[in-house]
Structure formats: structure tokens, C-alpha cells
Scaffold this motif. Structure first.
Motif, short mmCIF file in Angstrom:
data_model
loop_
_atom_site.label_atom_id
_atom_site.label_comp_id
_atom_site.label_asym_id
_atom_site.label_seq_id
_atom_site.Cartn_x
_atom_site.Cartn_y
_atom_site.Cartn_z
N UNK A 70 0.83 -1.20 0.00
CA UNK A 70 0.00 0.00 0.00
C UNK A 70 0.87 1.25 0.00
N UNK A 71 1.87 1.29 0.87
CA UNK A 71 2.75 2.45 0.92
C UNK A 71 3.47 2.65 -0.41
N UNK A 72 3.94 1.57 -1.00
CA UNK A 72 4.63 1.68 -2.30
C UNK A 72 3.72 2.29 -3.36
N UNK A 73 2.45 1.90 -3.33
CA UNK A 73 1.53 2.43 -4.33
C UNK A 73 1.18 3.90 -4.04
N UNK A 74 1.10 4.26 -2.78
CA UNK A 74 0.87 5.67 -2.45
C UNK A 74 2.03 6.54 -2.93
N UNK A 75 3.24 6.03 -2.82
CA UNK A 75 4.41 6.75 -3.34
C UNK A 75 4.35 6.81 -4.86
N UNK A 76 3.99 5.70 -5.47
CA UNK A 76 3.89 5.63 -6.94
C UNK A 76 2.87 6.62 -7.49
N UNK A 77 1.77 6.80 -6.78
CA UNK A 77 0.71 7.71 -7.26
C UNK A 77 0.92 9.15 -6.82
N UNK A 78 1.97 9.40 -6.02
CA UNK A 78 2.32 10.76 -5.67
C UNK A 78 1.69 11.32 -4.42
N UNK A 79 0.85 10.55 -3.72
CA UNK A 79 0.24 11.04 -2.48
C UNK A 79 1.24 11.09 -1.33
N UNK A 80 2.26 10.25 -1.43
CA UNK A 80 3.32 10.20 -0.43
C UNK A 80 4.64 10.33 -1.18
N UNK A 81 5.59 10.99 -0.56
CA UNK A 81 6.89 11.15 -1.20
C UNK A 81 7.99 10.80 -0.22
N UNK A 82 9.16 10.46 -0.76
CA UNK A 82 10.31 10.10 0.07
C UNK A 82 11.57 10.34 -0.75
N UNK A 83 12.65 10.66 -0.05
CA UNK A 83 13.91 10.93 -0.76
C UNK A 83 14.72 9.68 -1.03
N UNK A 84 14.31 8.53 -0.49
CA UNK A 84 15.06 7.30 -0.72
C UNK A 84 14.30 6.10 -0.18
N UNK A 85 14.84 4.92 -0.45
CA UNK A 85 14.14 3.68 -0.10
C UNK A 85 13.99 3.48 1.41
N UNK A 86 14.87 4.06 2.20
CA UNK A 86 14.77 3.89 3.65
C UNK A 86 14.49 5.21 4.35
N UNK A 87 14.32 6.27 3.58
CA UNK A 87 14.08 7.59 4.17
C UNK A 87 12.64 7.72 4.66
N UNK A 88 12.38 8.63 5.60
CA UNK A 88 11.00 8.86 6.06
C UNK A 88 10.09 9.26 4.91
N UNK A 89 8.80 9.09 5.10
CA UNK A 89 7.82 9.46 4.07
C UNK A 89 7.10 10.74 4.50
N UNK A 90 6.66 11.50 3.49
CA UNK A 90 5.98 12.78 3.70
C UNK A 90 4.72 12.81 2.85
N UNK A 91 3.75 13.60 3.28
CA UNK A 91 2.56 13.79 2.46
C UNK A 91 2.90 14.70 1.29
N UNK A 92 2.24 14.48 0.16
CA UNK A 92 2.43 15.31 -1.03
C UNK A 92 1.06 15.73 -1.54
N UNK A 93 1.07 16.68 -2.47
CA UNK A 93 -0.18 17.23 -2.99
C UNK A 93 -0.16 17.20 -4.52
N UNK A 94 -0.27 15.99 -5.11
CA UNK A 94 -0.26 15.89 -6.57
C UNK A 94 -1.49 16.58 -7.17
N UNK A 95 -1.34 17.04 -8.39
CA UNK A 95 -2.41 17.80 -9.02
C UNK A 95 -3.71 17.03 -9.10
N UNK A 96 -3.62 15.72 -9.35
CA UNK A 96 -4.85 14.95 -9.53
C UNK A 96 -5.57 14.65 -8.20
#
Length: 397
Positions: free
Chosen positions: A353-379
Motif C-alpha cells: 500500500x505504501x509503495x503504491x501511495x508513493x507511486x501515485x504521488x500522495x506520499x513522497x520520500x527521498x530514498x528507499x529507507x528515508x521517512x515518508x511525507x505527504x504530497x499534494x499531486x495535481x490529480x
């Protein structure tokens, strides 16, 4: 008896008053309310969430400032330009480059605040113009008449802007010097909106460049209001949504003094005050809108609605994503393990689930082990921040 317009402006006293001389108490009362609400806004979410929103607002500033000039491209094309993905259509690609230059110029000007010229000065607007147009190749900085816009170069010939004829080139240093004297000092907090409003109109009146004055003025105003807005609300958005009123009010404030009860300067005090009232109203609208968007209960509901909608159309999105996403909005960066635990799902399901949230842009991260952050994709904006940037949800031309 009405004053008559001067044939040619050559002396700085001819564009006085530079600040409203009457009605200041009412202007300050409205300004204080905007300032207080704006300062509260910066405490409404985690700094990392604010930083993410700030980048979205920066894209939006570029879109709206260029739209005012009739040169905007679709928000999705701006997003592609940020990834260096330019259209194979020359006209679209040119607008993408202009939008990207605006974003980069705004970021550079913000980074220099406190170490360079004060925002409300001739030196700063010259820097703003140079930052913007210096990022564009010559074919992208041609006027409608085919003249090349030279980054940061003061105007070298006479121009007319509608009914207004700005000062001749030889007089620009004197007018810009007077501008610096009045606006270059740090105003009291309650006067910041009033001073920024008046400076915006009077710099447009000077019209120091052959072209690009509007964009440069809006970059200057953005920087002047940065201590209040921190990039979380956009004057350009408000001006673009009322573009005709913007131009009408700018033009109206050029009016000459209308008799003995209209101040002591050559230009109309009443007209300048009306412009400041209108500008402060724009700021009221924008700060109020963003305050409503940051309402915590409202954001929780909107995140749930977004996830519910996506889960109905995408089997890889699950309703359990809503709670950890809201946590990211409130608390900022979170470890991947903690995010997955908050879903309450099994390890493998939560990881996917987390991987897909990153893939769709709702969550972002600077690396594979870095913390995750919320994002605001246009869609996702039509759910998360409805009406903030509605053009992002429209179809591309």
C-alpha cells in the motif's frame, strides 16, 4: 477644480502621494486582521507539510502570474516542465519554459531575502526582472513587437500603457530613488499590506522595463509579503481570478488629484486609497481561503473522501491509508515502518500500500529507507484542496 494630466512626468513629486494620506485607520484595521490570520496559518501544520504546500503554491503563482499576461500553459504542462519534459509543440514548450523560469526566479529571490536589497526597492525589482528573463533564451523573451527583452535592463525609450505615459528613460533614476526613500524602509507590521499595495501600483506606474513589468511587480510583491505569507497564500491567484478588476483598479489609481479635498499630491489620494482597499481585499480572500483549507477536521474529512474514491477505482488503494496520511499532514515525516503500522494491515499488504501511495504521488520520500511525507499531486487537489487550483483538474488543450 480638477487637475489636468501632465504632458510628461520628469520629476518625482509628480507621482505623489506614494502612500494614502487619508482613511489609514480603516486600512490598518483590515490589515491587522489579515496579518493575524496569516501568521496563525503558518502554525496550522507541520513545517514539512508547509514546505510541500509551498512548492505547490509556487507552481500556482507561476501559472496565475503568466495567465494575467495571457501566456499561461496548463498546470500539468508546468509539472512536466519541472521534470524537464517539454512538449514537442513549440508554442507549448515556450510557455513551459516561461513558467519554469518564473518558478526558479521566485525560489531564488526568496533564498536571497535578508542578504540582498530590500524587496520594495528599485534594486530588487531589477534583480527580479533579471532572475526571470535571465533564465530564458533570446527567442523566449521577445516582445509582441519583436524587441528583445534584456534581463534587468531599464527601459531606454518612451512607452504608453493604455492612457498612461510613464516617465521617460532619463527620469527613471529619480523616480526609482524616490520609490526607495518611501518604500525601502521596514514598515510597522500593521502597515505592511498598505505599503506593499501602494508600492505595487506605483512601480507599475513607473513601468521601468520595456516589458515584463507586471511579472516583475508581482515577484516583488510576493517577496515583500513573504514575512506574512511564508509562501502559503498567493496574491497572484487572487489577482488572476479578478484580472479585469486588477487592471481597472491599477489604471484608476493613476488618476490626477481631483480638487482640494483629494490629498496634497499630484495624483489622487482617493484613488490610491481605493486601490489599497481593493488589494487588501484580495489578501483577505486568499488568507481566508487557505485558513479554511487548513481546518484540521476538514482536512481529515477530505483525506478520507480522497482515499474512499481512489479505493473504489483502484484495488491497490485501501481505506486504511486515510489515518496515516492524516498523520503525515499533522506530524510531518514518519518512518516507513511507523506508517505501515498505522494502517493496521499485515506487513506485506501495508508495504505494498505504501509503495503504491508513493507511486501515485500522495506520499513522497527521498530514498528507499528515508521517512515518508505527504504530497499534494495535481490529480488529488480537487479532494484535498478544492478550488485552490481548479485549472489543474481541467482537460488539457
Amino acid at each position: 477644480m480638477k487637475s489636468s494630466a501632465i504632458a510628461q512626468y520628469t520629476l518625482p513629486h509628480q507621482f505623489e502621494p506614494l502612500l494614502p494620506q487619508s482613511g489609514l485607520d480603516a486600512l490598518r484595521e483590515r490589515s491587522r486582521a489579515v496579518i493575524e490570520q496569516s501568521l496563525r496559518l503558518t502554525a496550522a501544520a507541520h513545517p514539512d507539510t508547509i514546505a510541500s504546500l509551498r512548492e505547490l503554491v509556487r507552481e500556482m503563482n507561476s501559472y496565475y502570474s503568466n495567465r494575467i499576461e495571457g501566456q499561461s500553459t496548463h498546470p500539468r504542462n508546468i509539472g512536466r516542465a519541472l521534470r524537464r519534459d517539454f512538449s514537442d509543440k513549440p508554442d507549448v514548450a515556450r510557455l513551459q519554459r516561461i513558467a519554469l523560469a518564473h518558478i526558479e526566479a521566485e525560489r531564488a529571490l526568496e533564498a536571497g531575502l535578508g542578504s540582498g536589497p530590500v524587496p520594495l526597492s528599485g534594486s530588487f525589482i531589477q534583480q527580479a526582472h533579471a532572475e526571470l528573463y535571465g533564465r530564458l533564451a533570446e527567442p523566449d523573451r521577445l516582445t509582441s513587437d519583436g524587441e528583445v527583452i534584456q534581463p534587468g535592463q531599464w527601459r531606454t525609450h518612451l512607452v504608453a500603457v493604455g492612457r498612461h505615459e510613464p516617465p521617460p528613460p532619463a527620469a527613471l533614476p529619480a523616480f526609482l530613488g524616490r520609490f526607495d526613500q518611501v518604500y525601502g524602509r521596514m514598515p510597522r507590521l500593521e502597515d505592511q499590506l498598505i505599503v506593499a499595495a501602494a508600492a505595487h501600483q506605483r512601480m507599475a506606474w513607473i513601468h521601468p522595463f520595456v516589458d515584463g513589468n507586471g511579472r516583475a511587480c508581482r515577484l516583488q510583491t510576493h517577496a515583500a509579503l513573504w514575512p506574512l505569507s511564508r509562501g502559503l497564500w498567493s496574491v497572484s491567484r487572487g489577482l488572476a481570478r479578478r484580472r479585469d478588476e486588477y487592471y481597472e483598479n491599477l489604471d484608476a489609481a493613476d488618476a490626477p488629484r481631483q480638487g482640494d479635498l483629494d490629498g496634497r499630491g499630484n495624483l489622487s489620494d482617493k484613488a490610491l486609497r481605493r486601490w489599497c482597499e481593493w488589494f487588501i481585499g484580495i489578501c483577505e480572500d486568499q488568507v481566508g481561503f487557505m485558513t479554511r483549507m487548513f481546518d484540521l477536521d476538514g482536512m481529515k474529512t477530505r483525506i478520507q473522501a480522497l482515499i474512499t474514491f481512489r479505493a473504489a477505482h483502484d484495488k491497490r488503494i485501501r481505506p486504511e491509508a486515510a489515518l496515516p496520511l492524516y498523520h503525515l499532514f499533522l506530524a510531518g515525516p514518519t518512518s516507513r515502518g511507523e506508517f505501515q503500522q498505522m494502517t493496521g494491515l499485515g506487513e506485506r499488504t501495508a508495504r505494498n500500500l505504501l509503495s503504491h501511495l508513493i507511486e501515485t504521488g500522495l506520499v513522497t520520500s527521498t530514498g528507499h529507507v528515508a521517512p515518508v511525507r505527504i504530497a499534494f499531486p495535481l490529480d488529488a487537489l480537487q479532494f484535498l484542496l478544492p478550488e485552490l487550483y481548479p485549472e489543474a483538474a481541467t482537460r488539457e488543450d
